[in-house]
Design an enzyme around this catalytic site. Sequence first.
Site, short mmCIF file in Angstrom:
data_model
loop_
_atom_site.label_atom_id
_atom_site.label_comp_id
_atom_site.label_asym_id
_atom_site.label_seq_id
_atom_site.Cartn_x
_atom_site.Cartn_y
_atom_site.Cartn_z
N ARG A 125 0.81 -1.23 0.00
CA ARG A 125 0.00 0.00 0.00
C ARG A 125 0.84 1.28 0.00
NH1 ARG A 125 -3.02 -2.77 4.03
NH2 ARG A 125 -4.70 -3.98 3.09
N LYS A 175 2.36 11.06 -11.91
CA LYS A 175 1.46 10.15 -12.63
C LYS A 175 2.17 8.83 -12.85
CE LYS A 175 -1.62 13.15 -15.23
NZ LYS A 175 -2.14 13.46 -16.58
N GLU A 212 7.87 17.01 -26.20
CA GLU A 212 7.33 17.51 -24.94
C GLU A 212 7.98 18.85 -24.56
OE1 GLU A 212 4.76 16.16 -23.40
OE2 GLU A 212 4.71 14.06 -24.03
N LYS A 265 6.57 22.33 -15.77
CA LYS A 265 5.75 21.21 -15.29
C LYS A 265 5.54 21.30 -13.78
CE LYS A 265 4.38 16.61 -15.51
NZ LYS A 265 4.36 15.35 -16.25
N GLU A 281 -5.03 16.95 -11.49
CA GLU A 281 -5.59 17.25 -12.81
C GLU A 281 -7.07 17.53 -12.77
OE1 GLU A 281 -3.73 15.14 -16.00
OE2 GLU A 281 -5.53 15.27 -17.22
N ARG A 329 -3.75 21.38 -14.97
CA ARG A 329 -2.80 20.33 -15.30
C ARG A 329 -3.13 19.65 -16.63
NH1 ARG A 329 0.13 15.75 -11.54
NH2 ARG A 329 1.20 14.74 -13.27
N ASN A 349 -1.49 18.10 -21.51
CA ASN A 349 -1.81 17.05 -22.47
C ASN A 349 -2.06 17.58 -23.88
OD1 ASN A 349 -1.64 14.77 -20.73
ND2 ASN A 349 -3.56 15.43 -19.80
N HIS A 404 -2.08 15.23 -26.76
CA HIS A 404 -2.06 13.87 -26.23
C HIS A 404 -3.34 13.09 -26.53
CE1 HIS A 404 1.54 15.24 -24.27
NE2 HIS A 404 1.70 14.13 -23.59
N HIS A 464 -2.70 9.85 -28.22
CA HIS A 464 -3.05 8.55 -27.65
C HIS A 464 -3.85 7.71 -28.63
CE1 HIS A 464 -2.58 9.76 -23.11
NE2 HIS A 464 -1.42 9.60 -23.73
N HIS A 487 5.84 7.52 -28.02
CA HIS A 487 4.88 8.45 -27.42
C HIS A 487 5.10 9.89 -27.93
CE1 HIS A 487 2.31 10.36 -24.46
NE2 HIS A 487 3.33 11.09 -24.04
#
Lengths: 371, 371
Positions: free
Chosen positions: B118, B140, B182, B224, B234, B238, B242, B245, B249, B262
């Site tokens: 955990r 992330k 990026e 960032k 987000e 935030r 993207n 993206h 994606h 990517h």
Amino acid sequence: MQTLKVDLGERSYPIYIGEGLLDQPELLAPHIAGRQVAIVSNETVAPLYLERLSKTLGAWSVLPVILPDGEAHKNWETLQLIFDALLTARHDRRTTVVALGGGVIGDMAGFAAACYQRGVDFIQVPTTLLSQVDSSVGGKTGINHPLGKNMVGAFYQPNAVLIDTTSLRTLPARELSAGLAEVIKYGLICDEPFLGWLEDNMVALRQLDSTALTEAIRRSCAAKAAVVGADERESGVRATLNLGHTFGHAIETHMGYGVWLHGEAVAAGTVMALEMSMRLGWIDQTARDRGIRLMQDAGLPVVPPEEMTPAHFMEHMAVDKKVLDGRLRLVLLRQLGEAVITDDYPKEILQATLAADYRAIVAQREVVTAQ
Amino acid sequence: MQTLKVDLGERSYPIYIGEGLLDQPELLAPHIAGRQVAIVSNETVAPLYLERLSKTLGAWSVLPVILPDGEAHKNWETLQLIFDALLTARHDRRTTVVALGGGVIGDMAGFAAACYQRGVDFIQVPTTLLSQVDSSVGGKTGINHPLGKNMVGAFYQPNAVLIDTTSLRTLPARELSAGLAEVIKYGLICDEPFLGWLEDNMVALRQLDSTALTEAIRRSCAAKAAVVGADERESGVRATLNLGHTFGHAIETHMGYGVWLHGEAVAAGTVMALEMSMRLGWIDQTARDRGIRLMQDAGLPVVPPEEMTPAHFMEHMAVDKKVLDGRLRLVLLRQLGEAVITDDYPKEILQATLAADYRAIVAQREVVTAQ
């Protein structure tokens, strides 16, 4: 209806306890943000309560996700079924996952909610006594790994916990007893007067007396909420909730998940913790025997499996999450109603505890009681 | 060495950027609490840097965990290898997981750290430009699901990020370009002057000029860190990180993870976002073409795969995490240096953007440039 609050700042949430709460949409509505709800349940509980809860949630788009039943399925493969269902039904990050079932369902649905799209809303609707008094409160979620129980998971708090005591009417007696192991635990670790109440009310509890059940659940949840509010991530006092669990987990792992119910393993593990506390001179034999008797009166096993040797226990306990830098910390009792977590004990006393003849201890207690 | 701070209250952490930092134990020591460290790397990076980092961490018990390389392995089966290794070596909850590699390694090691018992400590040592300027900062973590990228994961912050710019010397040119996508993104969404700096320094960056690289990484990480500090989970700004993206994606999912890098998919996706911003009347053709040219000068593809139809894009974008209650939110540019996330656009303009002839757009730009 009783309402308790788990106090965790901005992650605080209510616990509702009472009869027929499953039919009250106004309790759930404030805790659902989006239009999509996924009810995660299993093959045993779904036929009993899914239709009823779906009807209560009629204002939302409801996706049922039915998993196989049992601790043996508390693994990644089963968890994946939840992700598959959510993605196939295109649930977005405003979805709410509702766990309808016992501790295994709550742990898996909660872990799925923690991980799906990096975290979505989550509501616990526990239907077993064990999950009502223990696992549904406090945010521990996770799955088992072949090498250890609950080794993969997250701390993830629900938005609300809804406990409908009428759901216990369909619970097998063996599982009711398993839940009582955790109820008794709260008395042992932090509420000595509760032990007296339990001695007076054990028969009523096992007969599903509604008033007695509500009181036992309320008092257990209040104890758990207080501990979790003080120590969410188990850096200190929260670990005392694991009285009997380190020994108990060893039993569960050794026997294979699901062979002993969790509460049954905790009951036998608690007897071992009582024995060790007595051997350390912290509690006397009367106190130990009072704990053993409560477990027996609740219909629980108080002797670890005969096939397990001290070496078996040591092997399984070495991967316990309470091991820090190689030292095994154990939850023990300073006195009835006061637990401590410690790695400061003579190793021989742990060894003697593992090697003790629990059949003889229990038999002796029975003789004493009978006198 | 440059040091930046990601400001997240009690979860704040430093980013160290400079040459030869892999050899400096004093940078890592304050961030490791226990005696056990697991270095998670892959078959490509481990032969280059594992021995060096293990030597730096000589004061701890180091467990190497070597995973197969590539986005195609960013799944549960590979994640499980980390848990297997940690449990087999009996790492307890005070262990520290160190990610040594690119974004895939960082995402998986971070998610493993988030879930193991955990949650255990975690340090990012990114070795690709993409991971240095993007995925290693901000918390992330996660894995892919057959039905969608990064669909299972956690927000989980590292204790520290250590960026050794010399590790870029072993990076294939194609991956350096992917990282530059990026870097350019930060200029487009929040730092218009940085675009001018990039136009002046693109040749130096592609020639691995150390001063230019350090400055580009510092400026990207600062952008960032500011965005993540303002909106960790987000819920707002935030999401502007993207840019490109959502389209990107869709390209990655359609082509199969790992076929397009990517950063390459983000580059082509950013061109689509520029095109849509222009069609909305928010930026002019000169601004769009400036973005396209920077991507081309960085060695990146600027045209989506010919085989992808608008219907393909719509299908893949429907499961994007930015979909809320059925509405697709897109990151677009109000002007160069200012991004917005919005679901308030005419559907026909999205359709026209998906159907646009990017070959012609790029060819036209080249003609204009050549004049």
